[in-house]
Enzyme design. Structure first.
Site, short mmCIF file in Angstrom:
data_model
loop_
_atom_site.label_atom_id
_atom_site.label_comp_id
_atom_site.label_asym_id
_atom_site.label_seq_id
_atom_site.Cartn_x
_atom_site.Cartn_y
_atom_site.Cartn_z
N SER A 162 0.85 -1.21 0.00
CA SER A 162 0.00 0.00 0.00
C SER A 162 0.88 1.25 0.00
O SER A 162 0.54 2.24 -0.64
CB SER A 162 -0.95 0.01 1.19
OG SER A 162 -0.23 -0.04 2.40
N TYR A 174 -1.67 8.38 15.20
CA TYR A 174 -0.52 7.52 14.87
C TYR A 174 0.17 7.06 16.16
O TYR A 174 0.37 5.85 16.38
CB TYR A 174 0.45 8.30 13.97
CG TYR A 174 1.77 7.62 13.79
CD1 TYR A 174 1.87 6.38 13.18
CD2 TYR A 174 2.95 8.22 14.26
CE1 TYR A 174 3.10 5.75 13.03
CE2 TYR A 174 4.17 7.60 14.12
CZ TYR A 174 4.24 6.37 13.51
OH TYR A 174 5.46 5.75 13.37
N1 UFG Z 1 9.99 20.59 8.63
C1 UFG Z 1 10.04 21.82 8.03
N2 UFG Z 1 9.76 21.88 6.70
C2 UFG Z 1 9.41 20.79 5.95
C3 UFG Z 1 9.36 19.53 6.60
C4 UFG Z 1 9.65 19.47 7.95
O1 UFG Z 1 10.33 22.86 8.65
O2 UFG Z 1 9.14 20.93 4.75
C5 UFG Z 1 10.29 20.52 10.07
C6 UFG Z 1 9.15 19.96 10.90
O3 UFG Z 1 8.23 20.96 11.22
C7 UFG Z 1 9.89 19.39 12.10
C8 UFG Z 1 11.23 18.92 11.50
O4 UFG Z 1 11.36 19.60 10.25
O5 UFG Z 1 10.15 20.40 13.02
C9 UFG Z 1 11.26 17.43 11.24
O6 UFG Z 1 10.06 17.08 10.55
P1 UFG Z 1 9.80 15.65 9.88
O7 UFG Z 1 8.46 15.74 9.23
O8 UFG Z 1 10.97 15.28 9.05
O9 UFG Z 1 9.76 14.65 11.12
P2 UFG Z 1 8.85 14.70 12.46
O10 UFG Z 1 9.77 15.09 13.57
O11 UFG Z 1 7.63 15.49 12.31
O12 UFG Z 1 8.35 13.18 12.56
C10 UFG Z 1 9.13 12.09 12.90
C11 UFG Z 1 8.64 10.85 12.18
C12 UFG Z 1 7.24 10.49 12.65
C13 UFG Z 1 7.26 10.32 14.13
C14 UFG Z 1 7.83 11.54 14.80
C15 UFG Z 1 8.00 11.24 16.25
O13 UFG Z 1 8.65 11.06 10.81
O14 UFG Z 1 6.85 9.28 12.07
O15 UFG Z 1 9.10 11.88 14.27
O16 UFG Z 1 8.09 12.38 16.96
F1 UFG Z 1 5.99 10.16 14.60
#
Ligand code: UFG
Length: 317
Positions: free
Chosen positions: A34, A137
């Site tokens: 998927s 999640y």
């Molecule tokens: N970010 C940006 N711009 C973007 C993408 C991300 O500024 O285009 C920032 C986000 O706001 C965050 C950081 O970069 O502050 C990291 O973001 P990610 O989306 O790469 O990762 P997350 O920390 O949100 O999420 C990760 C995993 C999830 C998990 C989480 C646990 O991908 O599966 O950590 O806290 F649930």
């Protein structure tokens, strides 16, 4: 030894399947494709296209253990379509555990997440921190952690949950490929390849040194190695939980700087509003797995993670 890897056509699952094969295990991948990719299943692994709901048709007494990755894993989607997360992650895992109990397969390593902790009360986060997920999640993964605890206590399962922080990098041609990309490093690299014209920083007004969110990045090869150690450490009647990160945080600006150094591309950024649900700082304490399983990250440097992700990205464009 024969192992079942659910979700072995996905990012982390494919890297773990590859490392298991390199270590001499026999591997069968179960994945419904998927979100995974058939060509991400490493050569040498058997492949079964099936849902977790149909685990009973796949799990037999021939297996010595299961590494369980198959799941929905997008925080935003989990808020919009929670039913997908309860059905796939929770009901799917229950079907898998039922099948394992019937077939007397007694060892499982589960892909859990830092999202089980929610907004941390203090950092670094260790395994004794309270669990208060801020999205479905995280709730669905925490429900499975609890399911494993009960199964160990009542039926003698040997289980380990690994709670990942931010996974990055690639290993031997296996890397991150999402149809809809929301993660920081892949998006920065998409700017470098020209697929996007800029990266939007989600807020510069956070209570952090440079105003952007801080995360703990772990190389996927280091993360995968922890699964092999966890498999060896599975003890009947026991459920153990380990955090997996580097214990050091990098801000969004620091990650973008690393992507500029690695790619040589200026990677223009624009500062946008905060992304709902983002905690300011998420940094792991991985002391428990270091002490108990002697796990050590080989690649804690952010430039190495970004360089490996970049090599993978370029190999596909
Ligand atoms: N970010 C940006 N711009 C973007 C993408 C991300 O500024 O285009 C920032 C986000 O706001 C965050 C950081 O970069 O502050 C990291 O973001 P990610 O989306 O790469 O990762 P997350 O920390 O949100 O999420 C990760 C995993 C999830 C998990 C989480 C646990 O991908 O599966 O950590 O806290 F649930």
């Amino acid at each position: 030894m024969k192992l079942l890897v659910t979700g072995g056509a996905g990012y982390v699952g494919s890297v773990v399947a590859a490392q298991l094969l390199e270590a001499g295990y026999e591997v069968t991948v179960l994945d419904n494709l998927s979100t995974g990719h058939r060509d991400a299943v490493p050569a040498g692994a058997d492949f079964v296209a099936a849902d977790l709901a149909d685990s009973a048709t796949v799990v037999t007494a021939d297996f010595d253990g299961v590494l369980h990755f198959a799941a929905k894993s997008l925080v935003g989607e989990s808020q919009q379509r929670p039913e997908l997360y309860w059905r796939n992650n929770v009901c799917g895992s229950l079907a898998l555990l039922d099948a394992m109990r019937k077939a007397a397969v007694r060892r499982i390593v589960f892909s859990s997440t830092a999202a089980t902790y929610g907004e941390p009360e203090s950092v670094p986060i260790d395994e004794t921190a309270s669990t208060a997920p801020t999205n479905t999640y995280g709730h669905s993964k925490l429900a499975v952690d609890r399911m494993l605890g009960g199964e160990a206590l009542a039926h003698g399962l040997g289980a380990v949950s690994l709670r990942y922080f931010n996974v990055a990098g690639a290993h031997h041609g296996f890397g991150e490929r999402h149809a809809v990309e929301t993660h920081l490093i892949p998006i920065a690299l998409q700017v470098a390849t020209g697929e996007r014209d800029k990266l939007v920083v989600h807020g510069e007004d956070w209570p952090t040194p440079d105003g952007t969110c801080v995360r703990d990045y772990i190389h996927v090869a280091d993360l995968a190695r922890a699964h092999l150690l966890a498999l060896d450490a599975c003890q009947p009647w026991s459920h153990r939980i380990y955090n997996l990160g580097n214990g050091a945080g990098f801000s969004v600006h620091e990650v973008v700087e690393a992507a500029r150094r690695v790619t040589g591309h200026p990677i223009p950024v624009e500062v946008g509003p905060r992304r709902p649900g983002d905690p300011a700082v998420l940094v792991a304490s991985s002391e428990r797995i270091r002490a108990e399983l002697e796990w050590e990250p080989a690649h804690p440097e952010i430039d190495v993670m970004v360089a490996d992700a970049w090599q993978f990205t370029r190999s596909r464009t």
